[in-house]
Design a protein around this motif. Structure first.
Motif, short mmCIF file in Angstrom:
data_model
loop_
_atom_site.label_atom_id
_atom_site.label_comp_id
_atom_site.label_asym_id
_atom_site.label_seq_id
_atom_site.Cartn_x
_atom_site.Cartn_y
_atom_site.Cartn_z
N ALA A 233 0.83 -1.20 0.00
CA ALA A 233 0.00 0.00 0.00
C ALA A 233 0.87 1.25 0.00
N GLY A 234 0.45 2.28 -0.74
CA GLY A 234 1.17 3.55 -0.81
C GLY A 234 2.28 3.58 -1.84
N SER A 235 2.49 2.50 -2.57
CA SER A 235 3.57 2.45 -3.56
C SER A 235 3.23 3.33 -4.76
N VAL A 236 4.30 3.79 -5.43
CA VAL A 236 4.14 4.52 -6.68
C VAL A 236 4.32 3.50 -7.80
N ILE A 237 3.28 3.35 -8.63
CA ILE A 237 3.28 2.35 -9.69
C ILE A 237 3.52 3.04 -11.02
N ASP A 238 4.67 2.75 -11.65
CA ASP A 238 4.96 3.25 -12.98
C ASP A 238 5.56 2.11 -13.81
N ALA B 245 -4.68 8.35 -10.02
CA ALA B 245 -4.30 7.89 -11.34
C ALA B 245 -3.80 9.08 -12.14
N GLU B 246 -2.50 9.27 -12.17
CA GLU B 246 -1.89 10.39 -12.90
C GLU B 246 -1.61 9.99 -14.34
N VAL B 247 -2.00 10.84 -15.27
CA VAL B 247 -1.73 10.60 -16.69
C VAL B 247 -0.43 11.30 -17.04
N LYS C 29 -0.59 1.02 -20.11
CA LYS C 29 -2.03 1.17 -19.90
C LYS C 29 -2.43 0.28 -18.74
N ILE C 30 -3.18 0.85 -17.80
CA ILE C 30 -3.67 0.12 -16.65
C ILE C 30 -5.10 -0.32 -16.93
N LEU C 31 -5.35 -1.63 -16.76
CA LEU C 31 -6.67 -2.19 -17.01
C LEU C 31 -7.36 -2.52 -15.69
N PHE D 91 -0.65 5.80 -9.20
CA PHE D 91 -0.35 5.27 -10.52
C PHE D 91 0.16 6.38 -11.43
N LYS D 92 1.17 6.07 -12.25
CA LYS D 92 1.68 6.99 -13.27
C LYS D 92 1.76 6.21 -14.57
#
Length: 150
Positions: free
Chosen positions: A88-93, A144-146, A111-113, A124-125
């Motif tokens: 939890a709290g991780s930055v996902i790229d 959810a950052e674009v 792309k995140i599904l 999320f990045k």
């Protein structure tokens, strides 16, 4: 031993075969090319895929389908897999997903599904999100950052 005493070992040097220099040479007359035919003539160059006048195999095989050179192909990751692997709290790229083996080595955009459920909050990045993924991420308290694709 001195330099002027060096000699070539007999039989170690072989002179090249001189073709077409008379019958006494063993390769006179036709010069090893045979009697008649395309390859016996000078300047004969035959394509490596030439099949003797028969319709070549690459023309006999049916051509099917269409290859779109403009279509964008994405690296995809499901939120269910991300929820299992990350804390939890991780930055996902893309780099984080590649490090955990969830996406390949391709430099395609990410792309995140939204397949599955998400129970933790992540940042999320990615270049793109499916509508269900974005809704589930925000419902779980994540963002959810674009980002712009390279």
């Amino acid at each position: 031993m001195k330099l002027h005493e060096l000699q070539v070992t007999p039989g170690s040097r072989k002179s090249k075969t001189r073709r077409g220099r008379g019958d006494g040479s063993g390769l006179g007359g036709t010069a090893g090319r045979g009697e008649k035919g395309q390859r016996s003539r000078t300047g004969a160059a035959i394509r490596h895929h030439f099949e003797g006048g028969q319709t070549p195999s690459f023309r006999r095989i049916p051509k099917r389908g269409f290859s779109n050179g403009v279509k964008l192909i994405y690296n995809v990751a499901n939120i269910q897999d991300i929820d299992e692997v990350f804390e939890a709290g991780s930055v996902i790229d893309a780099a984080a997903l590649r490090g955990k083996g969830l996406i390949g080595k391709s430099e395609a955009p990410l792309k995140i599904l939204g397949n599955g459920e998400i129970s933790k909050s992540f940042t999320f990045k990615a270049e793109k999100y499916s509508a269900t993924a974005k809704a589930k991420i925000e419902a779980a308290g994540g963002t959810a950052e674009v980002i712009e694709s390279k």
